[in-house]
Design an enzyme around this catalytic site. Structure first.
Site, PDB file in Angstrom:
ATOM      1  N   SER A  57      33.378  46.469  36.712  1.00 47.54           N
ATOM      2  CA  SER A  57      34.039  45.172  36.815  1.00 47.54           C
ATOM      3  C   SER A  57      33.460  44.334  37.951  1.00 47.54           C
ATOM      4  CB  SER A  57      35.541  45.379  37.058  1.00 47.54           C
ATOM      5  OG  SER A  57      36.174  44.145  37.313  1.00 47.54           O
ATOM      6  N   LEU A  58      33.387  43.041  37.740  1.00 47.00           N
ATOM      7  CA  LEU A  58      32.963  42.121  38.801  1.00 47.00           C
ATOM      8  C   LEU A  58      34.119  41.753  39.727  1.00 47.00           C
ATOM      9  CD1 LEU A  58      30.668  39.707  36.762  1.00 47.00           C
ATOM     10  CD2 LEU A  58      29.990  41.612  38.241  1.00 47.00           C
ATOM     11  N   THR A 103      42.401  46.558  33.426  1.00 46.24           N
ATOM     12  CA  THR A 103      41.375  46.304  32.419  1.00 46.24           C
ATOM     13  C   THR A 103      41.397  47.430  31.382  1.00 46.24           C
ATOM     14  OG1 THR A 103      39.070  45.627  32.117  1.00 46.24           O
ATOM     15  CG2 THR A 103      39.470  47.404  33.711  1.00 46.24           C
ATOM     16  N   LYS A 107      45.072  47.598  29.069  1.00 46.03           N
ATOM     17  CA  LYS A 107      45.706  46.301  28.786  1.00 46.03           C
ATOM     18  C   LYS A 107      46.599  46.420  27.566  1.00 46.03           C
ATOM     19  CE  LYS A 107      42.155  43.255  30.593  1.00 46.03           C
ATOM     20  NZ  LYS A 107      41.287  42.127  30.287  1.00 46.03           N
TER      21      LYS A 107
END
Length: 108
Positions: A57-58, A103, A107
């Site tokens: 993930s960013l 995430t 989710k």
């Protein structure tokens, strides 16, 4: 480590200066980018993104950069987990825990 009462943090050498000693171990330069500008302390709040592919993930880079820019005393990390309930049990009531982004595959 100061957030959770540990004496130290174990990190891999900076990128390009050696290999990690354990799978998924963050490098020293990655930890330094994630920490508040003044370094983590017992008052630092802990946030993260939880998922079964969270390390890609960013979010940690984006949130950490914003926190440093605005002087927010917080750490935002990727938390790899296949068991979201176990993760919430582990961090949910800790005094420094501020919250999670979630995430895939958690989710709903």
């Amino acid at each position: 480590a100061p957030l959770f009462g540990a004496a130290f943090v174990i990190a891999a050498p900076p990128v390009g200066r050696g290999a990690p000693t354990a799978t998924g171990q963050p490098s020293l330069d990655a930890l330094e980018r994630a920490w508040p500008a003044a370094g983590p302390k017992r008052s630092t709040r802990f946030f993260g993104v939880a998922g079964d592919s969270a390390r890609h993930s960013l979010s940690p880079a984006v949130h950490s950069a914003a926190q440093r820019e605005y002087g927010i005393d917080a750490v935002y990390a990727a938390l790899e987990t296949a068991d979201l309930d176990a993760l919430l049990d582990a961090v949910g009531e800790h005094r420094s825990f501020g919250g999670l982004s979630v995430t895939a595959p958690h989710k709903e």
